[in-house]
Design a protein around this motif. Structure first.
Motif, PDB file in Angstrom:
ATOM      1  N   UNK A 156      38.399  91.867 137.894  1.00  0.00           N
ATOM      2  CA  UNK A 156      38.448  91.250 139.217  1.00  0.00           C
ATOM      3  C   UNK A 156      37.866  89.843 139.227  1.00  0.00           C
ATOM      4  N   UNK A 157      37.075  89.488 138.221  1.00  0.00           N
ATOM      5  CA  UNK A 157      36.505  88.142 138.146  1.00  0.00           C
ATOM      6  C   UNK A 157      37.473  87.125 137.554  1.00  0.00           C
ATOM      7  N   UNK A 158      38.587  87.599 137.016  1.00  0.00           N
ATOM      8  CA  UNK A 158      39.557  86.717 136.361  1.00  0.00           C
ATOM      9  C   UNK A 158      40.274  85.856 137.395  1.00  0.00           C
ATOM     10  N   UNK A 159      40.410  84.535 137.166  1.00  0.00           N
ATOM     11  CA  UNK A 159      41.039  83.665 138.160  1.00  0.00           C
ATOM     12  C   UNK A 159      42.565  83.711 138.168  1.00  0.00           C
ATOM     13  N   UNK A 165      57.290  86.770 132.645  1.00  0.00           N
ATOM     14  CA  UNK A 165      57.767  87.604 131.554  1.00  0.00           C
ATOM     15  C   UNK A 165      57.493  86.986 130.200  1.00  0.00           C
ATOM     16  N   UNK A 166      57.654  85.670 130.090  1.00  0.00           N
ATOM     17  CA  UNK A 166      57.395  84.975 128.830  1.00  0.00           C
ATOM     18  C   UNK A 166      55.921  85.074 128.446  1.00  0.00           C
ATOM     19  N   UNK A 167      55.048  84.951 129.443  1.00  0.00           N
ATOM     20  CA  UNK A 167      53.612  85.062 129.175  1.00  0.00           C
ATOM     21  C   UNK A 167      53.239  86.486 128.766  1.00  0.00           C
ATOM     22  N   UNK A 168      53.861  87.468 129.399  1.00  0.00           N
ATOM     23  CA  UNK A 168      53.621  88.862 129.004  1.00  0.00           C
ATOM     24  C   UNK A 168      53.979  89.067 127.534  1.00  0.00           C
ATOM     25  N   UNK A 169      55.125  88.549 127.131  1.00  0.00           N
ATOM     26  CA  UNK A 169      55.561  88.691 125.739  1.00  0.00           C
ATOM     27  C   UNK A 169      54.587  87.993 124.786  1.00  0.00           C
ATOM     28  N   UNK A 170      54.121  86.805 125.174  1.00  0.00           N
ATOM     29  CA  UNK A 170      53.196  86.064 124.323  1.00  0.00           C
ATOM     30  C   UNK A 170      51.870  86.792 124.154  1.00  0.00           C
ATOM     31  N   UNK A 180      45.351  83.137 118.711  1.00  0.00           N
ATOM     32  CA  UNK A 180      45.179  84.186 119.720  1.00  0.00           C
ATOM     33  C   UNK A 180      45.357  83.561 121.100  1.00  0.00           C
ATOM     34  N   UNK A 181      46.111  84.192 121.998  1.00  0.00           N
ATOM     35  CA  UNK A 181      46.323  83.625 123.339  1.00  0.00           C
ATOM     36  C   UNK A 181      45.000  83.391 124.069  1.00  0.00           C
ATOM     37  N   UNK A 182      44.980  82.330 124.845  1.00  0.00           N
ATOM     38  CA  UNK A 182      43.824  82.045 125.692  1.00  0.00           C
ATOM     39  C   UNK A 182      44.237  82.165 127.148  1.00  0.00           C
ATOM     40  N   UNK A 183      43.240  82.269 128.023  1.00  0.00           N
ATOM     41  CA  UNK A 183      43.546  82.384 129.447  1.00  0.00           C
ATOM     42  C   UNK A 183      44.120  81.089 130.000  1.00  0.00           C
ATOM     43  N   UNK A 184      43.874  79.970 129.299  1.00  0.00           N
ATOM     44  CA  UNK A 184      44.499  78.711 129.709  1.00  0.00           C
ATOM     45  C   UNK A 184      46.011  78.764 129.579  1.00  0.00           C
ATOM     46  N   UNK A 186      47.753  81.156 130.391  1.00  0.00           N
ATOM     47  CA  UNK A 186      48.228  81.896 131.556  1.00  0.00           C
ATOM     48  C   UNK A 186      47.882  81.187 132.868  1.00  0.00           C
ATOM     49  N   UNK A 187      47.427  79.939 132.735  1.00  0.00           N
ATOM     50  CA  UNK A 187      47.197  79.138 133.934  1.00  0.00           C
ATOM     51  C   UNK A 187      45.765  78.981 134.362  1.00  0.00           C
ATOM     52  N   UNK A 188      44.818  79.598 133.646  1.00  0.00           N
ATOM     53  CA  UNK A 188      43.415  79.465 134.021  1.00  0.00           C
ATOM     54  C   UNK A 188      42.911  78.071 133.664  1.00  0.00           C
ATOM     55  N   UNK A 189      41.993  77.558 134.437  1.00  0.00           N
ATOM     56  CA  UNK A 189      41.432  76.231 134.201  1.00  0.00           C
ATOM     57  C   UNK A 189      39.911  76.333 134.072  1.00  0.00           C
ATOM     58  N   UNK A 190      39.273  75.192 133.849  1.00  0.00           N
ATOM     59  CA  UNK A 190      37.820  75.160 133.780  1.00  0.00           C
ATOM     60  C   UNK A 190      37.287  75.969 132.620  1.00  0.00           C
ATOM     61  N   UNK A 191      36.194  76.678 132.860  1.00  0.00           N
ATOM     62  CA  UNK A 191      35.535  77.421 131.787  1.00  0.00           C
ATOM     63  C   UNK A 191      36.379  78.570 131.252  1.00  0.00           C
ATOM     64  N   UNK A 192      37.368  79.010 132.016  1.00  0.00           N
ATOM     65  CA  UNK A 192      38.230  80.099 131.572  1.00  0.00           C
ATOM     66  C   UNK A 192      39.331  79.637 130.615  1.00  0.00           C
ATOM     67  N   UNK A 193      39.655  78.365 130.604  1.00  0.00           N
ATOM     68  CA  UNK A 193      40.835  77.878 129.896  1.00  0.00           C
ATOM     69  C   UNK A 193      40.824  78.220 128.400  1.00  0.00           C
ATOM     70  N   UNK A 194      39.671  78.114 127.748  1.00  0.00           N
ATOM     71  CA  UNK A 194      39.601  78.338 126.301  1.00  0.00           C
ATOM     72  C   UNK A 194      39.124  79.725 125.910  1.00  0.00           C
TER      73      UNK A 194
END
Length: 346
Positions: A156-159, A165-170, A180-184, A186-194
């Motif tokens: 629930x803390x995830x932004x 569908x492409x992101x799901x596959x990745x 390894x995929x990062x949250x960036x 999937x569109x996350x910014x700031x401290x979540x991006x990396x």
């Protein structure tokens, strides 16, 4: 079961099924398909009453005395037990034995005991039916008995709010080469991006994992997760404990600190709720299937056929809703009923 008691059963199931509605702000986001209001109990009752009821045997009909042996999907275990209770109201001399040990064992049990019922929490391919015939079954037939919508769950803390569908596959397959995929990604910014994406995977024994690999991702190799789990509950417990986690579970599953992402197609964001599923707009859904050998004629096989017949009728579909699934689309349901009734009474 009387008409009045069936109506009460439907009412209770619908009340459970319709709990919860999205906030108005979420409904009005640009690019989001708006909800058309919470599905009312009368609407669900109307839907179920369009399905044929399961009629009691005629007074002069032979009584079912066999034992229905059910093997397979753990996800379908609670639904099978609800079917068992209702089924035995009509066939008091029949017995039902349920041993849900996983979809991966369903066909093995069916080959060993062609008079049993195999449950799989995924569609069944034509080549799998052919393989059953090659192993000695006379007339194996797959019946879709319910539908399940799958949700993409994060902490629930995830932004992140939505995923394509492409992101799901990745994220869930190894198709995308590189790090390894990062949250960036999937569109996350700031401290979540990396921050790395931690895939909370389903085990190979899970029908969900087979469905994702074969039907959603077209046979791609699934990415190894930081952990693997057989059930929805175990999987979401792992996401609750890991803020970087992401997992795919039944949409109506729940966890202490998780939420499901919307699915994004182009500029359209499809909410992960029951309204979108029932309107046919939510794409991540799977069939819950049973397979029986319609060529068997012993007492246990006749009881198994009647059990599947019950699951496809009004009370059986109400039980599917009670177990947090969605009913089968009416045209497919009627075709299945025609098939099994024709075989039963031939």
């Amino acid at each position: 079961m009387t008409r009045r008691s069936l109506t009460v059963t439907i009412f209770v199931c619908c009340s459970v099924f319709c709990i919860g509605s999205r906030p108005a702000a979420a409904q009005e986001r640009p690019g989001t398909i708006p909800a058309k209001g919470q599905l009312s109990v009368p609407e669900m009752v109307s839907l179920l009453q369009a399905i044929d009821p399961y009629l009691p045997p005629k007074p002069n009909a032979p009584k079912l005395t066999g034992t229905v042996v059910v093997h397979g999907s753990t996800a379908m275990d609670s639904m099978a037990h609800i079917w068992s209770t209702g089924f035995k109201e009509f066939h008091k001399e029949a017995k039902v034995e349920i041993a849900a040990s996983g979809s991966h064992e369903a066909f093995e049990h069916l080959v060993k005991n062609p008079s049993c019922v195999a449950m799989l929490s995924r569609p069944v391919r034509d080549d799998e039916v052919g393989a059953l015939k090659a192993k000695g079954l006379k007339d194996p037939v797959a019946f879709v008995v319910a539908r399940e919508a799958l949700g993409v769950f994060v902490h629930k803390s995830n932004p992140v709010q939505a995923i394509t569908g492409e992101q799901l596959r990745a994220v869930f397959t190894t198709d995308a080469k590189g790090d390894v995929p990062t949250w960036g990604m999937l569109g996350a910014t700031g401290e979540w991006a990396n921050k790395p994406v931690h895939v909370i995977a389903r085990s190979e024994a899970s029908g969900t994992q087979v469905f994702l690999r074969d039907f959603v991702f077209g046979g791609s190799t699934m990415r190894d997760g930081v952990s693997k789990h057989i059930s929805n509950a175990e999987t979401l417990t792992a996401v609750t404990a890991d803020p970087l986690g992401i997992a795919i579970c039944g949409l109506k599953s729940s966890g202490a600190s998780v939420r499901s992402l919307s699915l994004k197609s182009g500029n359209t964001q499809i909410p992960s709720d029951e309204h979108a599923v029932l309107r046919g707009e939510y794409p991540l859904t799977r069939a819950m299937t049973v397979v029986i050998d319609m060529g068997q004629t012993d007492a246990n096989a006749k009881a198994a056929q009647a059990f599947v017949h019950y699951s496809l009728c009004q009370a059986g579909q109400a039980a599917a809703i009670s177990a947090s699934y969605f009913p089968v689309d009416l045209p497919l349901l009627r075709a299945s009923l025609h098939k099994i009734q024709g075989e039963q009474f031939r």
